[in-house]
Design an enzyme around this catalytic site. Sequence first.
Site, PDB file in Angstrom:
ATOM      1  N   ARG A  90       4.227  82.808  46.568  1.00 47.31           N
ATOM      2  CA  ARG A  90       4.485  81.424  46.145  1.00 47.31           C
ATOM      3  C   ARG A  90       4.280  81.231  44.637  1.00 47.31           C
ATOM      4  O   ARG A  90       4.971  80.428  44.015  1.00 47.31           O
ATOM      5  CB  ARG A  90       3.560  80.465  46.901  1.00 47.31           C
ATOM      6  CG  ARG A  90       3.935  80.209  48.333  1.00 47.31           C
ATOM      7  CD  ARG A  90       2.959  79.246  48.972  1.00 47.31           C
ATOM      8  NE  ARG A  90       3.269  79.045  50.379  1.00 47.31           N
ATOM      9  CZ  ARG A  90       4.076  78.086  50.835  1.00 47.31           C
ATOM     10  NH1 ARG A  90       4.644  77.262  49.984  1.00 47.31           N
ATOM     11  NH2 ARG A  90       4.302  77.966  52.127  1.00 47.31           N
ATOM     12  N   GLU A 120       0.763  84.987  54.130  1.00 44.86           N
ATOM     13  CA  GLU A 120       0.738  83.853  55.052  1.00 44.86           C
ATOM     14  C   GLU A 120       1.260  84.273  56.415  1.00 44.86           C
ATOM     15  O   GLU A 120       2.181  85.081  56.528  1.00 44.86           O
ATOM     16  CB  GLU A 120       1.608  82.704  54.511  1.00 44.86           C
ATOM     17  CG  GLU A 120       1.162  82.192  53.156  1.00 44.86           C
ATOM     18  CD  GLU A 120       2.034  81.046  52.670  1.00 44.86           C
ATOM     19  OE1 GLU A 120       2.674  80.392  53.517  1.00 44.86           O
ATOM     20  OE2 GLU A 120       2.081  80.814  51.447  1.00 44.86           O
ATOM     21  N   GLU A 131      11.653  75.534  53.762  1.00 43.49           N
ATOM     22  CA  GLU A 131      10.655  75.293  52.724  1.00 43.49           C
ATOM     23  C   GLU A 131      10.948  76.137  51.485  1.00 43.49           C
ATOM     24  O   GLU A 131      10.798  75.677  50.351  1.00 43.49           O
ATOM     25  CB  GLU A 131       9.251  75.594  53.246  1.00 43.49           C
ATOM     26  CG  GLU A 131       8.168  75.280  52.227  1.00 43.49           C
ATOM     27  CD  GLU A 131       6.776  75.635  52.710  1.00 43.49           C
ATOM     28  OE1 GLU A 131       5.818  75.335  51.981  1.00 43.49           O
ATOM     29  OE2 GLU A 131       6.641  76.224  53.796  1.00 43.49           O
ATOM     30  N   ASP A 187      18.581  69.654  48.759  1.00 40.23           N
ATOM     31  CA  ASP A 187      18.428  68.387  48.057  1.00 40.23           C
ATOM     32  C   ASP A 187      18.849  68.583  46.604  1.00 40.23           C
ATOM     33  O   ASP A 187      18.042  68.546  45.675  1.00 40.23           O
ATOM     34  CB  ASP A 187      16.980  67.910  48.149  1.00 40.23           C
ATOM     35  CG  ASP A 187      16.814  66.493  47.624  1.00 40.23           C
ATOM     36  OD1 ASP A 187      17.755  65.694  47.801  1.00 40.23           O
ATOM     37  OD2 ASP A 187      15.762  66.189  47.034  1.00 40.23           O
ATOM     38  N   HIS A 394       4.847  67.864  57.516  1.00 39.26           N
ATOM     39  CA  HIS A 394       5.286  69.256  57.400  1.00 39.26           C
ATOM     40  C   HIS A 394       6.805  69.202  57.235  1.00 39.26           C
ATOM     41  O   HIS A 394       7.544  69.137  58.219  1.00 39.26           O
ATOM     42  CB  HIS A 394       4.906  70.067  58.630  1.00 39.26           C
ATOM     43  CG  HIS A 394       3.438  70.334  58.769  1.00 39.26           C
ATOM     44  ND1 HIS A 394       2.715  70.999  57.810  1.00 39.26           N
ATOM     45  CD2 HIS A 394       2.570  70.027  59.760  1.00 39.26           C
ATOM     46  CE1 HIS A 394       1.451  71.093  58.200  1.00 39.26           C
ATOM     47  NE2 HIS A 394       1.330  70.509  59.372  1.00 39.26           N
ATOM     48  N   CYS A 396       8.906  71.399  56.464  1.00 35.45           N
ATOM     49  CA  CYS A 396       9.678  72.527  56.976  1.00 35.45           C
ATOM     50  C   CYS A 396       9.942  72.400  58.482  1.00 35.45           C
ATOM     51  O   CYS A 396      10.803  73.094  59.023  1.00 35.45           O
ATOM     52  CB  CYS A 396       8.979  73.859  56.670  1.00 35.45           C
ATOM     53  SG  CYS A 396       7.280  73.939  57.210  1.00 35.45           S
TER      54      CYS A 396
END
Length: 429
Positions: A90, A120, A131, A187, A394, A396
């Site tokens: 990330r 993760e 995500e 988006d 959340h 995602c």
Amino acid sequence: DFYSDIVSKLPPEQLFEDLKRWQNADKAQRAGSFFLCAHPFIIDLSAKKTLLQIEARVEMAKAAQNDGFAFNEQDRTLVFNPFMVISVNRNNLLQETLQQVSRAPPGALRKQLKIVFRGEEGIDAGGVRKEFFQLLVTQLFDVNTGMWTKQGSHLHWFNKDCDWNDEGYYLVGVLLGLAVYNSTLLDVHFPSTVYRKLLKLPLGLEDLAEEELRSGLKTLLEYEESDVEDIFSLSFQVDWIDLGAKRSAELKPGGANIPVTNENKEEYVRLYVKWLLVDSVQGQYQCFENGFMYVMNSSSLNLLRPEELELLVVGSPDLDFKALESNAEYDGYDKHSNVIKNFWRFVHEAPIDTQVHLLKFVTGSSNAPIGGLSKLPFKIQKAGPDSMQLPTSHTCFNTLLLPDYGTNYEKIKDRLGKAVLECEGFGLK
């Protein structure tokens, strides 16, 4: 629209067979036979989306067969992996994604995409991929990249002065292609001109997104007096400021010394529009298109109109929250719970801007998928007893985490309104 309900409701397999027969037919066969997909204006967007999804699944299977085997040197065996796996940290998301996309062999990006955030837990069943796209879009369209200029209040256009980030534009193109290919909404906020360019359609004055500029050029064209040169004081040269320095470009050889007159004003507008939409951003746009077509080159984009391609990328701005309510699922609540009744009261009484913010807060997108909000998975999950805690989400998984505010409508109005307008869901943090 000339969509035919009869054609659009045909079994998807039948339409896909027609598409493949049309694509494989030679000139004589096309002249002597009728193919539905040769007339895409009669097929509605939902049916086209299904066609492209079937085509993508077939291409994913082919790509997996061609590029799905890897040699495991440790145990000296062939390992089959049908996925294009992007494994990233990330904290270095942009750079690592670019490196892996750039190193991907031809065809690899045509496999189904799987995302792994290193360190993760979790299997990518679609939520992690969503995500990943959200985070990449946020970084790639950050104002600090210098890659984009604003048109109007929210549209992004290529920065003609950004000649240092070809890789960034390429990655945005790949991102757009991967999203369409893997049926994930983004988006992003491009003018419709971008989608016309991707479909190789001609551009003109009406494709300028900046209303004031478009209106000014129309005024020039409609001016009928003979003193155009004196009134408008224009030449066939464009001037602008880049980092405090004046820059210029001629619209034709010797343009700096050619005044715009009543006789050549149409040529001026044509060349100026071409410079704005094509010539001035050619390098940036070409990198973007190369990235997009690297993923989508063998897809049937010729079925689509520009507005349909845009809907596949970003979804529909037409929001029916009654349809979202009828489709909602609950975890720890049911539709008769007091807090749920108050939630939907808040949603339906809220102004459109708040409704859009709510949708983005929960899903990461301010638009609906093709088919409307009734097609959007949406869950409200109980997040503990009554408290002053703000709702979270959340993104995602399109899930709102809502404390049990009970019958207190003013409290949910305050807490939810504050969360939606001031905060981000977990998936966007």
